[in-house]
Design a protein around this motif. Structure first.
Motif, PDB file in Angstrom:
ATOM      1  N   MET A   1       0.841  -1.192   0.000  1.00  0.00           N
ATOM      2  CA  MET A   1       0.000   0.000   0.000  1.00  0.00           C
ATOM      3  C   MET A   1       0.875   1.240   0.000  1.00  0.00           C
ATOM      4  O   MET A   1       1.839   1.323   0.748  1.00  0.00           O
ATOM      5  N   SER A   2       0.533   2.199  -0.816  1.00  0.00           N
ATOM      6  CA  SER A   2       1.292   3.433  -0.889  1.00  0.00           C
ATOM      7  C   SER A   2       0.893   4.378   0.233  1.00  0.00           C
ATOM      8  O   SER A   2      -0.146   4.237   0.862  1.00  0.00           O
ATOM      9  N   ALA A   3       1.753   5.342   0.517  1.00  0.00           N
ATOM     10  CA  ALA A   3       1.419   6.341   1.520  1.00  0.00           C
ATOM     11  C   ALA A   3       0.249   7.180   1.037  1.00  0.00           C
ATOM     12  O   ALA A   3       0.077   7.410  -0.148  1.00  0.00           O
ATOM     13  N   ASP A   4      -0.549   7.655   2.002  1.00  0.00           N
ATOM     14  CA  ASP A   4      -1.687   8.501   1.648  1.00  0.00           C
ATOM     15  C   ASP A   4      -1.165   9.917   1.425  1.00  0.00           C
ATOM     16  O   ASP A   4      -0.746  10.594   2.362  1.00  0.00           O
ATOM     17  N   ASN A   5      -1.152  10.344   0.172  1.00  0.00           N
ATOM     18  CA  ASN A   5      -0.613  11.666  -0.142  1.00  0.00           C
ATOM     19  C   ASN A   5      -1.719  12.651  -0.501  1.00  0.00           C
ATOM     20  O   ASN A   5      -1.529  13.562  -1.294  1.00  0.00           O
ATOM     21  N   GLY A   6      -2.858  12.481   0.098  1.00  0.00           N
ATOM     22  CA  GLY A   6      -3.984  13.368  -0.136  1.00  0.00           C
ATOM     23  C   GLY A   6      -5.244  12.568  -0.370  1.00  0.00           C
ATOM     24  O   GLY A   6      -5.195  11.399  -0.752  1.00  0.00           O
ATOM     25  N   PRO A   7      -6.412  13.201  -0.142  1.00  0.00           N
ATOM     26  CA  PRO A   7      -7.664  12.451  -0.280  1.00  0.00           C
ATOM     27  C   PRO A   7      -7.992  12.130  -1.732  1.00  0.00           C
ATOM     28  O   PRO A   7      -7.550  12.812  -2.660  1.00  0.00           O
ATOM     29  N   VAL A   8      -8.774  11.076  -1.888  1.00  0.00           N
ATOM     30  CA  VAL A   8      -9.343  10.741  -3.188  1.00  0.00           C
ATOM     31  C   VAL A   8     -10.798  11.179  -3.168  1.00  0.00           C
ATOM     32  O   VAL A   8     -11.570  10.780  -2.289  1.00  0.00           O
ATOM     33  N   LEU A   9     -11.150  12.027  -4.112  1.00  0.00           N
ATOM     34  CA  LEU A   9     -12.535  12.465  -4.254  1.00  0.00           C
ATOM     35  C   LEU A   9     -13.303  11.388  -5.021  1.00  0.00           C
ATOM     36  O   LEU A   9     -12.930  11.031  -6.137  1.00  0.00           O
ATOM     37  N   VAL A  10     -14.364  10.883  -4.431  1.00  0.00           N
ATOM     38  CA  VAL A  10     -15.186   9.861  -5.075  1.00  0.00           C
ATOM     39  C   VAL A  10     -16.473  10.513  -5.566  1.00  0.00           C
ATOM     40  O   VAL A  10     -17.305  10.956  -4.764  1.00  0.00           O
ATOM     41  N   ALA A  22     -15.095   3.703  -2.369  1.00  0.00           N
ATOM     42  CA  ALA A  22     -14.832   4.351  -1.081  1.00  0.00           C
ATOM     43  C   ALA A  22     -14.444   3.317  -0.033  1.00  0.00           C
ATOM     44  O   ALA A  22     -13.481   3.516   0.731  1.00  0.00           O
ATOM     45  N   ALA A  23     -15.168   2.204   0.004  1.00  0.00           N
ATOM     46  CA  ALA A  23     -14.864   1.154   0.983  1.00  0.00           C
ATOM     47  C   ALA A  23     -13.471   0.579   0.761  1.00  0.00           C
ATOM     48  O   ALA A  23     -12.706   0.373   1.717  1.00  0.00           O
ATOM     49  N   ALA A  24     -13.108   0.324  -0.500  1.00  0.00           N
ATOM     50  CA  ALA A  24     -11.793  -0.252  -0.796  1.00  0.00           C
ATOM     51  C   ALA A  24     -10.668   0.719  -0.444  1.00  0.00           C
ATOM     52  O   ALA A  24      -9.617   0.315   0.065  1.00  0.00           O
ATOM     53  N   LEU A  25     -10.885   2.000  -0.713  1.00  0.00           N
ATOM     54  CA  LEU A  25      -9.878   3.001  -0.365  1.00  0.00           C
ATOM     55  C   LEU A  25      -9.710   3.111   1.142  1.00  0.00           C
ATOM     56  O   LEU A  25      -8.576   3.161   1.661  1.00  0.00           O
ATOM     57  N   LEU A  26     -10.809   3.135   1.867  1.00  0.00           N
ATOM     58  CA  LEU A  26     -10.736   3.218   3.324  1.00  0.00           C
ATOM     59  C   LEU A  26     -10.062   1.992   3.914  1.00  0.00           C
ATOM     60  O   LEU A  26      -9.283   2.099   4.869  1.00  0.00           O
ATOM     61  N   GLU A  27     -10.334   0.823   3.348  1.00  0.00           N
ATOM     62  CA  GLU A  27      -9.681  -0.404   3.811  1.00  0.00           C
ATOM     63  C   GLU A  27      -8.166  -0.331   3.647  1.00  0.00           C
ATOM     64  O   GLU A  27      -7.415  -0.926   4.410  1.00  0.00           O
ATOM     65  N   ARG A  30      -6.581   4.907   2.881  1.00  0.00           N
ATOM     66  CA  ARG A  30      -6.599   6.157   2.133  1.00  0.00           C
ATOM     67  C   ARG A  30      -7.685   7.092   2.667  1.00  0.00           C
ATOM     68  O   ARG A  30      -8.726   6.653   3.138  1.00  0.00           O
ATOM     69  N   SER A  31      -7.436   8.378   2.560  1.00  0.00           N
ATOM     70  CA  SER A  31      -8.450   9.370   2.906  1.00  0.00           C
ATOM     71  C   SER A  31      -9.442   9.484   1.757  1.00  0.00           C
ATOM     72  O   SER A  31      -9.041   9.563   0.593  1.00  0.00           O
ATOM     73  N   VAL A  32     -10.723   9.497   2.094  1.00  0.00           N
ATOM     74  CA  VAL A  32     -11.776   9.543   1.079  1.00  0.00           C
ATOM     75  C   VAL A  32     -12.626  10.781   1.290  1.00  0.00           C
ATOM     76  O   VAL A  32     -13.067  11.076   2.414  1.00  0.00           O
ATOM     77  N   ARG A  33     -12.855  11.508   0.209  1.00  0.00           N
ATOM     78  CA  ARG A  33     -13.766  12.644   0.198  1.00  0.00           C
ATOM     79  C   ARG A  33     -14.933  12.249  -0.704  1.00  0.00           C
ATOM     80  O   ARG A  33     -14.764  12.076  -1.913  1.00  0.00           O
ATOM     81  N   ALA A  34     -16.098  12.075  -0.124  1.00  0.00           N
ATOM     82  CA  ALA A  34     -17.261  11.585  -0.868  1.00  0.00           C
ATOM     83  C   ALA A  34     -18.127  12.759  -1.315  1.00  0.00           C
ATOM     84  O   ALA A  34     -18.581  13.556  -0.488  1.00  0.00           O
ATOM     85  N   PHE A  35     -18.352  12.842  -2.628  1.00  0.00           N
ATOM     86  CA  PHE A  35     -19.159  13.917  -3.210  1.00  0.00           C
ATOM     87  C   PHE A  35     -20.617  13.483  -3.173  1.00  0.00           C
ATOM     88  O   PHE A  35     -21.012  12.516  -3.836  1.00  0.00           O
ATOM     89  N   VAL A  36     -21.432  14.188  -2.372  1.00  0.00           N
ATOM     90  CA  VAL A  36     -22.825  13.785  -2.186  1.00  0.00           C
ATOM     91  C   VAL A  36     -23.742  14.994  -2.358  1.00  0.00           C
ATOM     92  O   VAL A  36     -23.351  16.139  -2.116  1.00  0.00           O
ATOM     93  N   ARG A  37     -24.960  14.723  -2.771  1.00  0.00           N
ATOM     94  CA  ARG A  37     -25.951  15.800  -2.879  1.00  0.00           C
ATOM     95  C   ARG A  37     -26.634  16.058  -1.546  1.00  0.00           C
ATOM     96  O   ARG A  37     -26.936  17.191  -1.195  1.00  0.00           O
ATOM     97  N   ASN A  38     -26.914  14.970  -0.813  1.00  0.00           N
ATOM     98  CA  ASN A  38     -27.641  15.085   0.448  1.00  0.00           C
ATOM     99  C   ASN A  38     -26.859  14.368   1.543  1.00  0.00           C
ATOM    100  O   ASN A  38     -26.847  13.136   1.595  1.00  0.00           O
ATOM    101  N   PRO A  39     -26.209  15.110   2.440  1.00  0.00           N
ATOM    102  CA  PRO A  39     -25.400  14.464   3.472  1.00  0.00           C
ATOM    103  C   PRO A  39     -26.211  13.687   4.493  1.00  0.00           C
ATOM    104  O   PRO A  39     -25.650  12.895   5.260  1.00  0.00           O
ATOM    105  N   ASP A  40     -27.531  13.906   4.507  1.00  0.00           N
ATOM    106  CA  ASP A  40     -28.385  13.195   5.453  1.00  0.00           C
ATOM    107  C   ASP A  40     -29.007  11.931   4.862  1.00  0.00           C
ATOM    108  O   ASP A  40     -29.733  11.215   5.562  1.00  0.00           O
ATOM    109  N   ALA A  41     -28.728  11.659   3.594  1.00  0.00           N
ATOM    110  CA  ALA A  41     -29.243  10.426   2.980  1.00  0.00           C
ATOM    111  C   ALA A  41     -28.588   9.227   3.662  1.00  0.00           C
ATOM    112  O   ALA A  41     -27.433   9.304   4.111  1.00  0.00           O
ATOM    113  N   ALA A  50     -18.235   5.356   8.118  1.00  0.00           N
ATOM    114  CA  ALA A  50     -17.108   4.474   7.769  1.00  0.00           C
ATOM    115  C   ALA A  50     -15.779   5.223   7.747  1.00  0.00           C
ATOM    116  O   ALA A  50     -14.715   4.598   7.662  1.00  0.00           O
ATOM    117  N   GLY A  51     -15.833   6.542   7.798  1.00  0.00           N
ATOM    118  CA  GLY A  51     -14.596   7.319   7.850  1.00  0.00           C
ATOM    119  C   GLY A  51     -14.381   8.275   6.704  1.00  0.00           C
ATOM    120  O   GLY A  51     -13.346   8.940   6.634  1.00  0.00           O
TER     121      GLY A  51
END
Length: 294
Positions: A1-10, A22-27, A30-41, A50-51
């Motif tokens: 696994m490589s070092a986390d050199n910044g988040p991955v935008l999904v 996102a799940a595979a990156l978190l496993e 890696r830092s994950v930035r999830a692009f969502v329309r509704n954060p309460d969904a 999950a992080g």
């Protein structure tokens, strides 16, 4: 696994492929930035729990996309051509426009690695509008000179639990597909699409600049029915549905199956894929991993 050199935008984070990525990156830490329309969904909340970091926006909102990419090392891009339960030409045009816009912004932001989930069969001259839209996005990514990996997944094993769920008829499991029973049908588990995306981000020297067709198994409908029936404790029966019946429900899907049935699928190097991801799932392995219900 490589070092986390910044988040991955999904992008497409609450969809099936985005969630798997996102799940595979978190496993992998890696830092994950999830692009969502509704954060309460519900799915957005699950990603946060999950992080993943949630960033709220809209694919038609350039400013929100620009903000989401700020400081991102990589971008995973998966877009849908669905308009409800159908593929519409308007949604296909929207997909192409949005895909090109994301690529433009990624280039301006200096994103180090874009992973785009396209479709197997793109570039084969199918004449299918939603295949062409994905080809145009791929071409645009290359024209921009973006550091990128293109994944081209095949049909999803997961669809046998949803859209292509077989039926029970007495002591038989009946699998109805618009495909001849003896025609090889490449399949991939959605989880493995996400794991290949994560692998690409972790091993850029190996994956940058590549276009990868993804499949974990290439059974015929007859063998698919046998495998599913065995898991259900039933006898198998594979039935070919007329393509015209599918076309009456969805013109684009009907075109896809007509093309699939008339042209052999481009070869896929499954052994090579398994060398990169040793636990790449076969249909049997997917059934076991998902505790598949009839």
């Amino acid at each position: 696994m490589s070092a986390d050199n910044g988040p991955v935008l999904v992008i497409g984070a609450t969809g099936r492929q985005g969630t798997a990525t996102a799940a595979a990156l978190l496993e992998r830490g890696r830092s994950v930035r999830a692009f969502v329309r509704n954060p309460d969904a519900p799915q957005a909340r699950r990603l946060r729990d999950a992080g993943a970091e949630l960033t709220v926006g809209d694919l038609d909102g350039e400013e929100s996309l620009r903000t989401a990419m700020d400081g991102a090392h990589g971008v995973f891009l998966m877009l849908t051509m669905m308009d409800g339960v159908h593929i519409s030409l308007a949604a296909v045009a929207d997909e192409e426009r949005r895909g090109k816009a994301v690529a433009d912004l990624a280039a301006k932001a200096g994103v180090a690695h874009l992973v785009y989930s396209s479709l197997h069969g793109v570039g084969a001259g199918s004449g299918i509008e939603y295949y062409d839209a994905k080809e145009h996005i791929e071409d645009h990514i290359r024209a921009l000179g973006l550091p990128a990996t293109v994944l081209r997944p095949v049909s999803f094993m997961d669809n046998f639990a949803t859209y292509n769920r077989p039926a029970r008829d007495g002591d038989h499991l009946v699998l109805a597909l618009p495909v001849p029973p003896d025609l090889p049908m490449p399949l991939i588990a959605i989880r493995d699409i996400g794991r290949f995306a994560a692998l690409a981000f972790d091993r850029p020297d190996e994956f940058l600049g590549r276009t990868l067709a993804l499949a974990g198994d290439i059974p015929t409908p007859t063998r698919i029915a046998e495998t599913l029936a065995r898991a259900a404790g039933l006898l198998p029966r594979a039935v070919q549905v007329p393509v015209e019946q599918i076309r009456a429900f969805d013109e684009q899907v009907g075109k896809m199956f007509a093309f699939f049935n008339s042209r052999p699928a481009p070869a896929i190097d499954v052994p090579g894929l398994r060398a990169a991801l040793p636990d790449l799932m076969t249909l049997d392995a997917w059934l076991t991993a998902t505790d598949w219900p009839l």
